[in-house]
Design a protein around this motif. Sequence first.
Motif, PDB file in Angstrom:
ATOM      1  N   GLY A 167      -2.237  -1.676 -35.042  1.00 13.25           N
ATOM      2  CA  GLY A 167      -3.522  -1.229 -34.511  1.00 13.25           C
ATOM      3  C   GLY A 167      -3.931  -2.030 -33.295  1.00 13.25           C
ATOM      4  N   ILE A 168      -4.357  -1.328 -32.256  1.00 14.27           N
ATOM      5  CA  ILE A 168      -4.816  -1.959 -31.019  1.00 14.27           C
ATOM      6  C   ILE A 168      -6.292  -1.622 -30.852  1.00 14.27           C
ATOM      7  CG2 ILE A 168      -4.386  -2.263 -28.560  1.00 14.27           C
ATOM      8  CD1 ILE A 168      -1.922  -2.799 -30.323  1.00 14.27           C
ATOM      9  N   ASP A 169      -7.154  -2.619 -30.954  1.00 12.37           N
ATOM     10  CA  ASP A 169      -8.595  -2.369 -30.852  1.00 12.37           C
ATOM     11  C   ASP A 169      -8.989  -1.922 -29.451  1.00 12.37           C
ATOM     12  OD1 ASP A 169      -8.924  -3.025 -33.458  1.00 12.37           O
ATOM     13  OD2 ASP A 169      -9.909  -4.954 -33.102  1.00 12.37           O
ATOM     14  N   ASP A 170     -10.031  -1.109 -29.389  1.00 20.86           N
ATOM     15  CA  ASP A 170     -10.598  -0.718 -28.104  1.00 20.86           C
ATOM     16  C   ASP A 170     -11.325  -1.917 -27.493  1.00 20.86           C
ATOM     17  OD1 ASP A 170     -11.552   1.827 -26.388  1.00 20.86           O
ATOM     18  OD2 ASP A 170     -13.196   0.394 -26.554  1.00 20.86           O
ATOM     19  N   VAL A 171     -11.075  -2.171 -26.224  1.00 16.47           N
ATOM     20  CA  VAL A 171     -11.725  -3.293 -25.543  1.00 16.47           C
ATOM     21  C   VAL A 171     -12.379  -2.833 -24.240  1.00 16.47           C
ATOM     22  CG1 VAL A 171     -10.344  -5.156 -26.524  1.00 16.47           C
ATOM     23  CG2 VAL A 171      -9.462  -3.910 -24.561  1.00 16.47           C
ATOM     24  N   GLY A 172     -12.726  -1.541 -24.192  1.00 15.33           N
ATOM     25  CA  GLY A 172     -13.368  -1.024 -22.987  1.00 15.33           C
ATOM     26  C   GLY A 172     -12.363  -0.683 -21.913  1.00 15.33           C
ATOM     27  N   ASN A 173     -12.871  -0.496 -20.724  1.00 15.16           N
ATOM     28  CA  ASN A 173     -12.037  -0.099 -19.588  1.00 15.16           C
ATOM     29  C   ASN A 173     -11.356  -1.333 -18.991  1.00 15.16           C
ATOM     30  OD1 ASN A 173     -10.843   1.326 -17.541  1.00 15.16           O
ATOM     31  ND2 ASN A 173     -12.711   1.600 -16.350  1.00 15.16           N
ATOM     32  N   LEU A 174     -10.189  -1.650 -19.529  1.00 11.14           N
ATOM     33  CA  LEU A 174      -9.473  -2.869 -19.142  1.00 11.14           C
ATOM     34  C   LEU A 174      -8.299  -2.505 -18.231  1.00 11.14           C
ATOM     35  CD1 LEU A 174      -9.673  -5.919 -19.926  1.00 11.14           C
ATOM     36  CD2 LEU A 174      -7.871  -5.469 -21.591  1.00 11.14           C
ATOM     37  N   PRO A 175      -8.288  -2.982 -16.986  1.00 12.36           N
ATOM     38  CA  PRO A 175      -7.203  -2.625 -16.062  1.00 12.36           C
ATOM     39  C   PRO A 175      -5.819  -3.048 -16.558  1.00 12.36           C
ATOM     40  CG  PRO A 175      -9.038  -3.623 -14.875  1.00 12.36           C
ATOM     41  CD  PRO A 175      -9.319  -3.811 -16.324  1.00 12.36           C
ATOM     42  N   ASN A 176      -5.750  -4.142 -17.303  1.00 15.68           N
ATOM     43  CA  ASN A 176      -4.463  -4.621 -17.817  1.00 15.68           C
ATOM     44  C   ASN A 176      -4.324  -4.339 -19.311  1.00 15.68           C
ATOM     45  OD1 ASN A 176      -6.436  -6.449 -18.508  1.00 15.68           O
ATOM     46  ND2 ASN A 176      -5.147  -8.255 -18.215  1.00 15.68           N
ATOM     47  N   PHE A 177      -4.764  -3.140 -19.722  1.00 11.05           N
ATOM     48  CA  PHE A 177      -4.718  -2.784 -21.135  1.00 11.05           C
ATOM     49  C   PHE A 177      -3.289  -2.766 -21.670  1.00 11.05           C
ATOM     50  CE2 PHE A 177      -4.862   0.321 -24.687  1.00 11.05           C
ATOM     51  CZ  PHE A 177      -5.734  -0.375 -25.508  1.00 11.05           C
ATOM     52  N   ALA A 178      -2.327  -2.434 -20.810  1.00 12.56           N
ATOM     53  CA  ALA A 178      -0.933  -2.441 -21.250  1.00 12.56           C
ATOM     54  C   ALA A 178      -0.513  -3.850 -21.672  1.00 12.56           C
ATOM     55  CB  ALA A 178      -0.030  -1.913 -20.138  1.00 12.56           C
ATOM     56  N   SER A 179      -0.898  -4.833 -20.883  1.00 13.74           N
ATOM     57  CA  SER A 179      -0.580  -6.219 -21.245  1.00 13.74           C
ATOM     58  C   SER A 179      -1.264  -6.620 -22.540  1.00 13.74           C
ATOM     59  CB  SER A 179      -1.012  -7.168 -20.120  1.00 13.74           C
ATOM     60  OG  SER A 179      -0.279  -6.918 -18.937  1.00 13.74           O
ATOM     61  N   PRO A 217      -1.901   9.306 -18.001  1.00 15.76           N
ATOM     62  CA  PRO A 217      -1.991   8.330 -16.902  1.00 15.76           C
ATOM     63  C   PRO A 217      -1.862   6.875 -17.316  1.00 15.76           C
ATOM     64  CG  PRO A 217      -3.589  10.080 -16.566  1.00 15.76           C
ATOM     65  CD  PRO A 217      -2.991  10.317 -17.928  1.00 15.76           C
ATOM     66  N   VAL A 218      -1.980   6.583 -18.606  1.00 19.22           N
ATOM     67  CA  VAL A 218      -1.788   5.209 -19.091  1.00 19.22           C
ATOM     68  C   VAL A 218      -0.394   4.703 -18.719  1.00 19.22           C
ATOM     69  CG1 VAL A 218      -1.593   3.802 -21.185  1.00 19.22           C
ATOM     70  CG2 VAL A 218      -3.440   5.466 -20.968  1.00 19.22           C
ATOM     71  N   LEU A 219       0.548   5.620 -18.541  1.00 18.64           N
ATOM     72  CA  LEU A 219       1.930   5.214 -18.252  1.00 18.64           C
ATOM     73  C   LEU A 219       2.031   4.375 -16.987  1.00 18.64           C
ATOM     74  CD1 LEU A 219       3.321   7.096 -15.742  1.00 18.64           C
ATOM     75  CD2 LEU A 219       3.127   8.845 -17.494  1.00 18.64           C
ATOM     76  N   THR A 220       1.095   4.579 -16.029  1.00 20.80           N
ATOM     77  CA  THR A 220       1.172   3.816 -14.777  1.00 20.80           C
ATOM     78  C   THR A 220       0.979   2.323 -15.014  1.00 20.80           C
ATOM     79  OG1 THR A 220      -1.184   4.201 -14.345  1.00 20.80           O
ATOM     80  CG2 THR A 220       0.366   5.781 -13.420  1.00 20.80           C
ATOM     81  N   MET A 221       0.201   1.963 -16.042  1.00 20.73           N
ATOM     82  CA  MET A 221       0.012   0.540 -16.361  1.00 20.73           C
ATOM     83  C   MET A 221       1.331  -0.097 -16.777  1.00 20.73           C
ATOM     84  SD  MET A 221      -3.505   0.458 -18.578  1.00 20.73           S
ATOM     85  CE  MET A 221      -5.044   1.168 -18.003  1.00 20.73           C
TER      86      MET A 221
END
Length: 529
Positions: free
Chosen positions: A88-100, A128-132
């Motif tokens: 499980g990956i918690d939501d942390v808002g609009n994070l530019p480095n969410f992939a990391s 579009p998450v794939l771009t991260m």
Amino acid sequence: MYLLFPGRHQLLTNFQFEYLHSIINNVSKSSDINGQPLKLDATVQAVIFAVTSANHSNTRRNPLPFYLRALAIQEFAREFNVPVYVYGIDDVGNLPNFASYTLKTVKHESEGLFNLSPSNTAVVCSTPVLTMYEKLGFAILPAELSDRKAWTYQHQLPWDLVEKIANDPEWGSKAEIVRDIHVSSRELWEKYRLDHKVRLLFKDTMIGDDGDITTTRDYNTYVRQMDEIAELKYRETASHVRPGRIGDIGCAVGSWIKLACNDERYRESDFYGIEVARHLYDICYQRKHNGEFANPFVFFLQRNAVTGLVFDANSMNTIHTSSLTHEIESYGSRNELLQFIRNRYQELANGGIWINRDVVGPSDKEKIVLMKLTTADGRNDDYDKVHTGRKELRDYLAGLSTYGRFLRFAQDFRKKEGYTLKHKILEREGEYYIQLTLQDACEFMSRKDYIDNWQSEMHETFCFWDFDEWKQHLEQAGFTIAPESKAYTNPWIVENRLRGKLELFEQTENGLWQIEYPVTNMILLGEKR
């Protein structure tokens, strides 16, 4: 090599199964998003599902809790001949480095078993998450995606199917829907009747996609304010509570329930807190885990009391609401408020009571009054300056005089709802007055000091019904109004927010006549007899 499959995974499809199965069994013939063969080890050692927004549920965007999503994935992957892991990956808002963030979470949750990197992992992603991940150097397996420039797809996405289920009660008989849903998801959705939950969430016009009434509220300030006035609210309502099953709808952070749990009169009662805003519900749950409630029979649910019943019909001895009903009118509609009233009547047992503490409008709402505002407590100009940040707007509003703040209020009040606050600035014997309806004057008086959450407060209306109108609508729903019900003028508001700042007058034949400050609040007691 590993396959990392990030996503919310509310529903799994046959295409996803076949796509993953083909990669697992024949990596060498798989191509990345650029049509190039994978430059990784030709054997898939494990598939890792990173379930994002794992801490969210019961919202339009994330209707299913994490545990149900994980159950479906385990059943979905039963026929894969490689191990499958779910994190499980918690939501942390609009994070530019969410992939990391996702990669680090997987490493942490797996206790170092999976240190995923471009050298050992390919990412399955069609959004579009794939771009991260691409920026981090990962090879991307595009799944349903056929054209990344136009973002077009060769197969239905899982979320497309969720939306179709939400909008079609007969979805189970529609081949164009059922044929694309993997059996693991279909069985889960049918067993737990998830289609009913999703339809309720999707038809809710008040609550946003992530389970909040408004996106402009500072919850830190809001929670502090709720805690500060909790004791006052409890003192005003405690004598009307009837023991047994006690529900608090719009319970915020559970402060009213916490005080009720310490009341010896209700030690044998069960308490049910209902909160729709995700931030507040999470705090309630944490408080329960912290042992802050003296009564162990305290239960919290994240539900919307407008779209349906939140308690069984004829089951509740007491229902309490505070500062809630005006929000339904403000963010929803009149029909939704009337439905809310009817829902509460259905939930009460015979002899039960609904305690509704809220703001209230004045009688003679349409009467024209003159409002005199002080200009000596701040700036009187630049009231229309634009601020985008909440803190900057708060500091700016704090520097305006009461007169200047009214001019800003008249500009902002329910502007997005299409409301125009009609007023005139008049001069009488060298003094300036604002001419407007008593209702609009009370709207300003009730909100003028709420500068921490100004943007949110400007959506809200407090004075749409006077006390008699409130009673009439409850009676139409079947309630009997208890004689202890009352509308009153809050003395603290008068002394701390109005006196010395604002005076009300009406024009008479003998000149201006100062009038008393109107009612501000009500305790409305509806009994089911």
